[in-house]
Design an enzyme around this catalytic site. Sequence first.
Site, PDB file in Angstrom:
ATOM      1  N   ASN A 133       0.867  -1.384  -0.102  1.00  0.00           N
ATOM      2  CA  ASN A 133       0.046  -0.058  -0.151  1.00  0.00           C
ATOM      3  C   ASN A 133       0.776   1.272  -0.217  1.00  0.00           C
ATOM      4  OD1 ASN A 133      -2.537   1.453   0.094  1.00  0.00           O
ATOM      5  ND2 ASN A 133      -3.294   0.623   1.910  1.00  0.00           N
ATOM      6  N   PHE A 134       0.144   2.212  -0.383  1.00  0.00           N
ATOM      7  CA  PHE A 134       0.844   3.802  -0.123  1.00  0.00           C
ATOM      8  C   PHE A 134       2.037   3.717  -1.126  1.00  0.00           C
ATOM      9  CE2 PHE A 134      -0.799   2.688   4.278  1.00  0.00           C
ATOM     10  CZ  PHE A 134      -1.886   3.628   4.021  1.00  0.00           C
ATOM     11  N   LEU A 135       2.184   3.230  -2.332  1.00  0.00           N
ATOM     12  CA  LEU A 135       2.999   3.416  -3.309  1.00  0.00           C
ATOM     13  C   LEU A 135       2.628   4.984  -3.831  1.00  0.00           C
ATOM     14  CD1 LEU A 135       5.109   2.993  -5.614  1.00  0.00           C
ATOM     15  CD2 LEU A 135       2.894   1.778  -6.809  1.00  0.00           C
ATOM     16  N   THR A 169      -4.473  -3.205  -3.991  1.00  0.00           N
ATOM     17  CA  THR A 169      -5.345  -2.654  -4.634  1.00  0.00           C
ATOM     18  C   THR A 169      -4.895  -1.386  -5.444  1.00  0.00           C
ATOM     19  OG1 THR A 169      -6.195  -1.711  -2.777  1.00  0.00           O
ATOM     20  CG2 THR A 169      -7.047  -3.594  -3.388  1.00  0.00           C
ATOM     21  N   LEU A 422      -6.817  -0.698   3.096  1.00  0.00           N
ATOM     22  CA  LEU A 422      -7.036   0.669   3.756  1.00  0.00           C
ATOM     23  C   LEU A 422      -6.772   1.455   2.548  1.00  0.00           C
ATOM     24  CD1 LEU A 422      -5.495   0.011   7.163  1.00  0.00           C
ATOM     25  CD2 LEU A 422      -8.028   0.168   6.430  1.00  0.00           C
TER      26      LEU A 422
HETATM   27  S1  MYA Z   1      -2.180   1.727  -5.384  1.00  0.00           S
HETATM   28  C1  MYA Z   1      -1.842   3.368  -5.082  1.00  0.00           C
HETATM   29  C2  MYA Z   1      -0.808   4.082  -5.814  1.00  0.00           C
HETATM   30  N1  MYA Z   1      -0.490   5.570  -5.913  1.00  0.00           N
HETATM   31  C3  MYA Z   1      -1.046   6.514  -6.623  1.00  0.00           C
HETATM   32  O1  MYA Z   1      -1.811   6.262  -7.389  1.00  0.00           O
HETATM   33  C4  MYA Z   1      -0.676   8.054  -6.004  1.00  0.00           C
HETATM   34  C5  MYA Z   1      -0.214   8.810  -7.210  1.00  0.00           C
HETATM   35  N2  MYA Z   1       0.406   8.284  -8.148  1.00  0.00           N
HETATM   36  C6  MYA Z   1       1.622   8.055  -8.109  1.00  0.00           C
HETATM   37  O2  MYA Z   1       2.215   8.237  -6.969  1.00  0.00           O
HETATM   38  C7  MYA Z   1       2.441   7.422  -9.219  1.00  0.00           C
HETATM   39  O3  MYA Z   1       1.733   7.696 -10.353  1.00  0.00           O
HETATM   40  C8  MYA Z   1       2.843   5.921  -9.025  1.00  0.00           C
HETATM   41  C9  MYA Z   1       3.429   5.509 -10.221  1.00  0.00           C
HETATM   42  C10 MYA Z   1       3.703   5.871  -7.992  1.00  0.00           C
HETATM   43  C11 MYA Z   1       1.523   5.218  -8.960  1.00  0.00           C
HETATM   44  N3  MYA Z   1       0.402  -0.102  -8.943  1.00  0.00           N
HETATM   45  O4  MYA Z   1       7.449   5.388 -12.178  1.00  0.00           O
HETATM   46  P1  MYA Z   1       6.728   5.519 -13.498  1.00  0.00           P
HETATM   47  C12 MYA Z   1       2.748   0.972 -13.267  1.00  0.00           C
HETATM   48  C13 MYA Z   1       1.147  -0.639  -9.672  1.00  0.00           C
HETATM   49  O5  MYA Z   1       6.909   5.609 -14.650  1.00  0.00           O
HETATM   50  P2  MYA Z   1       4.770   7.064 -12.130  1.00  0.00           P
HETATM   51  C14 MYA Z   1      -0.993   0.959  -4.242  1.00  0.00           C
HETATM   52  O6  MYA Z   1      -0.366   1.717  -3.432  1.00  0.00           O
HETATM   53  C15 MYA Z   1       2.730   1.435 -14.632  1.00  0.00           C
HETATM   54  O7  MYA Z   1       1.716   0.587 -15.165  1.00  0.00           O
HETATM   55  N4  MYA Z   1       1.751  -0.508 -10.783  1.00  0.00           N
HETATM   56  O8  MYA Z   1       4.958   5.797 -13.154  1.00  0.00           O
HETATM   57  C16 MYA Z   1      -0.717  -0.461  -4.437  1.00  0.00           C
HETATM   58  C17 MYA Z   1       3.869   1.204 -15.500  1.00  0.00           C
HETATM   59  O9  MYA Z   1       4.100  -0.104 -15.617  1.00  0.00           O
HETATM   60  P3  MYA Z   1       4.166  -0.800 -17.054  1.00  0.00           P
HETATM   61  C18 MYA Z   1       1.863   0.860 -11.309  1.00  0.00           C
HETATM   62  O10 MYA Z   1       3.393   7.526 -12.632  1.00  0.00           O
HETATM   63  C19 MYA Z   1       0.367  -0.493  -5.298  1.00  0.00           C
HETATM   64  C20 MYA Z   1       4.971   1.923 -14.275  1.00  0.00           C
HETATM   65  O11 MYA Z   1       4.268   1.453 -13.009  1.00  0.00           O
HETATM   66  C21 MYA Z   1       0.703   1.733 -10.563  1.00  0.00           C
HETATM   67  O12 MYA Z   1       5.566   8.110 -12.090  1.00  0.00           O
HETATM   68  C22 MYA Z   1       1.076  -1.822  -5.691  1.00  0.00           C
HETATM   69  C23 MYA Z   1       5.003   3.331 -14.640  1.00  0.00           C
HETATM   70  O13 MYA Z   1       6.264   3.775 -13.644  1.00  0.00           O
HETATM   71  C24 MYA Z   1      -0.185   1.243  -9.622  1.00  0.00           C
HETATM   72  N5  MYA Z   1      -0.835   1.965  -8.560  1.00  0.00           N
HETATM   73  O14 MYA Z   1       4.398   6.015 -10.581  1.00  0.00           O
HETATM   74  C25 MYA Z   1       2.278  -2.017  -6.356  1.00  0.00           C
HETATM   75  N6  MYA Z   1       0.413   2.835 -11.515  1.00  0.00           N
HETATM   76  O15 MYA Z   1       5.255  -0.088 -18.123  1.00  0.00           O
HETATM   77  C26 MYA Z   1       2.733  -3.519  -6.850  1.00  0.00           C
HETATM   78  C27 MYA Z   1       1.378   2.594 -12.167  1.00  0.00           C
HETATM   79  O16 MYA Z   1       4.340  -2.397 -16.722  1.00  0.00           O
HETATM   80  C28 MYA Z   1       2.770  -4.384  -5.830  1.00  0.00           C
HETATM   81  N7  MYA Z   1       2.045   1.499 -12.549  1.00  0.00           N
HETATM   82  O17 MYA Z   1       2.838  -0.526 -17.602  1.00  0.00           O
HETATM   83  C29 MYA Z   1       3.306  -5.685  -6.187  1.00  0.00           C
HETATM   84  C30 MYA Z   1       3.578  -6.716  -5.293  1.00  0.00           C
HETATM   85  C31 MYA Z   1       4.956  -6.269  -4.473  1.00  0.00           C
HETATM   86  C32 MYA Z   1       5.437  -7.358  -3.429  1.00  0.00           C
HETATM   87  C33 MYA Z   1       5.433  -8.719  -3.546  1.00  0.00           C
HETATM   88  C34 MYA Z   1       6.048  -9.650  -2.560  1.00  0.00           C
HETATM   89  C35 MYA Z   1       6.079 -10.874  -2.756  1.00  0.00           C
HETATM   90  O1  JJ1 Z   2     -14.868   9.755  -3.913  1.00  0.00           O
HETATM   91  C1  JJ1 Z   2     -15.130   9.475  -5.100  1.00  0.00           C
HETATM   92  N1  JJ1 Z   2     -15.915   9.799  -6.055  1.00  0.00           N
HETATM   93  C2  JJ1 Z   2     -16.886  10.878  -5.784  1.00  0.00           C
HETATM   94  C3  JJ1 Z   2     -16.501  12.449  -5.749  1.00  0.00           C
HETATM   95  C4  JJ1 Z   2     -16.507  12.660  -7.448  1.00  0.00           C
HETATM   96  C5  JJ1 Z   2     -16.063  14.063  -7.644  1.00  0.00           C
HETATM   97  C6  JJ1 Z   2     -15.723  14.065  -9.244  1.00  0.00           C
HETATM   98  N2  JJ1 Z   2     -14.670  13.184  -9.752  1.00  0.00           N
HETATM   99  C7  JJ1 Z   2     -18.324  10.455  -6.279  1.00  0.00           C
HETATM  100  N3  JJ1 Z   2     -19.503  11.101  -5.772  1.00  0.00           N
HETATM  101  C8  JJ1 Z   2     -20.618  11.049  -6.361  1.00  0.00           C
HETATM  102  C9  JJ1 Z   2     -21.508  10.755  -4.913  1.00  0.00           C
HETATM  103  C10 JJ1 Z   2     -22.977  10.803  -5.105  1.00  0.00           C
HETATM  104  C11 JJ1 Z   2     -23.563  10.938  -3.897  1.00  0.00           C
HETATM  105  C12 JJ1 Z   2     -25.162  10.847  -4.199  1.00  0.00           C
HETATM  106  C13 JJ1 Z   2     -25.474   9.334  -4.782  1.00  0.00           C
HETATM  107  C14 JJ1 Z   2     -24.573   9.213  -5.896  1.00  0.00           C
HETATM  108  C15 JJ1 Z   2     -23.248   9.258  -5.694  1.00  0.00           C
HETATM  109  O2  JJ1 Z   2     -18.382   9.556  -6.952  1.00  0.00           O
HETATM  110  C16 JJ1 Z   2     -14.147   8.266  -5.982  1.00  0.00           C
HETATM  111  C17 JJ1 Z   2     -15.195   6.873  -5.535  1.00  0.00           C
HETATM  112  O3  JJ1 Z   2     -16.196   7.125  -6.146  1.00  0.00           O
HETATM  113  N4  JJ1 Z   2     -12.763   8.261  -5.324  1.00  0.00           N
HETATM  114  C18 JJ1 Z   2     -11.864   8.196  -6.070  1.00  0.00           C
HETATM  115  O4  JJ1 Z   2     -11.958   8.254  -7.146  1.00  0.00           O
HETATM  116  C19 JJ1 Z   2     -10.650   8.088  -5.167  1.00  0.00           C
HETATM  117  C20 JJ1 Z   2      -9.617   7.053  -5.873  1.00  0.00           C
HETATM  118  C21 JJ1 Z   2     -10.260   5.704  -5.869  1.00  0.00           C
HETATM  119  C22 JJ1 Z   2      -9.185   4.805  -6.327  1.00  0.00           C
HETATM  120  C23 JJ1 Z   2      -8.565   4.254  -5.133  1.00  0.00           C
HETATM  121  C24 JJ1 Z   2      -7.234   3.756  -5.293  1.00  0.00           C
HETATM  122  C25 JJ1 Z   2      -6.662   3.278  -3.978  1.00  0.00           C
HETATM  123  C26 JJ1 Z   2      -5.319   2.451  -4.064  1.00  0.00           C
HETATM  124  C27 JJ1 Z   2      -4.748   2.133  -2.428  1.00  0.00           C
HETATM  125  O5  JJ1 Z   2      -4.282   0.978  -2.272  1.00  0.00           O
END
Ligand code: MYA
Ligand code: JJ1
Length: 422
Positions: A133-135, A169, A422
């Site tokens: 989590n929290f990547l 996730t 979470l």
């Molecule tokens: S999900 C929440 C992820 N965080 C965010 O969305 C926060 C906002 N975004 C960012 O910080 C960046 O955009 C991140 C990507 C860090 C997401 N999971 O470095 P890049 C792939 C996995 O140039 P950036 C959570 O925390 C993408 O497809 N991969 O990109 C769970 C591409 O690969 P490919 C992802 O945008 C994390 C590559 O990364 C994700 O600068 C689980 C591009 O890299 C993503 N959410 O950085 C991680 N987003 O070329 C996996 C993009 O193949 C865990 N990418 O398409 C796996 C298990 C590991 C442990 C195993 C133990 C055995």
């Molecule tokens: O919160 C979310 N969406 C809201 C706000 C949308 C604002 C415009 N983009 C939403 N609101 C509608 C509410 C409405 C109330 C009356 C009844 C009908 C509905 O839909 C969304 C989830 O829906 N949240 C996000 O997009 C946050 C990111 C979700 C991906 C999370 C990945 C996390 C990974 C960590 O491991």
Amino acid sequence: DYKFWKTQPVQKFGQEVDKEGPIDAQKRPEDVPADPLPMLGEFEWSTVDIEDAAQLEDVFVLLNENYVEDKDAAFRFNYTREFFHWALKPPGWSREWNVGVRVKATGKLVAFISAIPIDLAVRGKDVRSVEINFLCVHKQLRSKRMAPVLIKEITRRVNRQDIWHALYTAGVVLPSPISTCRYAHRPINWAKLQDVGFTDVPAGKTAPEMVAMYALPGKTKTSGLRRMAAGDVDAALALLVKYQRRFELVQKFSKAEFAHWFLGEDESASDDDASRVIHSYVVEDADGKITDFFSFYSLPFTVLEHAVHKELGIGYLFYYASDADFAFDDRFSAEATAALKTRLTALIGDATILAKQAKMDVFNALTSQDNTLFLDALKFGPGDGFLNFYLFNYKAFPVTGGIKDDKSYDTERRSNVGVVML
Ligand code: MYA
Ligand code: JJ1
């Protein structure tokens, strides 16, 4: 074309699963490199000690400014310091698994990823895993391929401790989800939600009509409902274990883990609702028996660009269970489902009331667990966000019962995912 993910032991899109199990051949920890991967020029690895207030603050600030946003970049998750204490330190947590990247010259934290241990059961098979989590990569360093380096490094550190599987996730689609859920939202403070653009006035309705429609009672309705206490852990855990037979992907909680996740990091911290992260309740019947429990956690949104409101208070449904024979004897019959639906609607209805008492503006749930049984009745509506569940180095048949189109919830819930992240 998933240049990175192609190289990883994950299920490819459209690839048939023959038999559930690990993807890679079993390795040994000593076969895994003992040293970190090389880090790009001006950066260095930094194991983050989250028990050190200054280092925890670095993580808090990085995520507060750069973590997940909704698709219109109007809101961003605002995980709190207290939340990290709870989320990152369950029993068995490892310091090595809070991995940061800093700028060598300044020490500024610019990227992070974390792992915590979790015992999963996938269709009855135990799969010792971590949750990732929290990547997060700082906005100014995006698209430089830092994420794959973080993922490979956390994989190495986890493998060194003899764990070979992970659950994670993401909102984005990667190869390949084992399950996909939709977010559902139950407005509590509708006027504020409308003001910040979280929701709109539907065509043909007025704002006062919407406020009236979402009004909630001031007090809960279930008799015997009270906050969960340390003495409830055995009974509530037993309820959950039994209830989990309904799901195909679950977390197996030890007693210590259950106490951590439901009582919180420090139970004595405060009884003051507004600052509490985890809210857990039980129902105790007249004989002193625990018949139900439910829980929700607090995870606010930062409101980006609003003159008045800076934050939205959000409660997320966490785990729940109900001990009624109807849930277990012939548990998927029409009668059992109807009875369970009635009970869960009452319980989670009370959860929304408690969330209101805790000053939350909206109550969120996924279409996971048995949630589709009560979402409509409790006036949740579909959100614009989806959550994909993934397993690393484990192939499994999809866990269906999740969303099938973007118009309505899928009411089939027999095989929904039973784990909440979470
Ligand atoms: S999900 C929440 C992820 N965080 C965010 O969305 C926060 C906002 N975004 C960012 O910080 C960046 O955009 C991140 C990507 C860090 C997401 N999971 O470095 P890049 C792939 C996995 O140039 P950036 C959570 O925390 C993408 O497809 N991969 O990109 C769970 C591409 O690969 P490919 C992802 O945008 C994390 C590559 O990364 C994700 O600068 C689980 C591009 O890299 C993503 N959410 O950085 C991680 N987003 O070329 C996996 C993009 O193949 C865990 N990418 O398409 C796996 C298990 C590991 C442990 C195993 C133990 C055995
Ligand atoms: O919160 C979310 N969406 C809201 C706000 C949308 C604002 C415009 N983009 C939403 N609101 C509608 C509410 C409405 C109330 C009356 C009844 C009908 C509905 O839909 C969304 C989830 O829906 N949240 C996000 O997009 C946050 C990111 C979700 C991906 C999370 C990945 C996390 C990974 C960590 O491991």
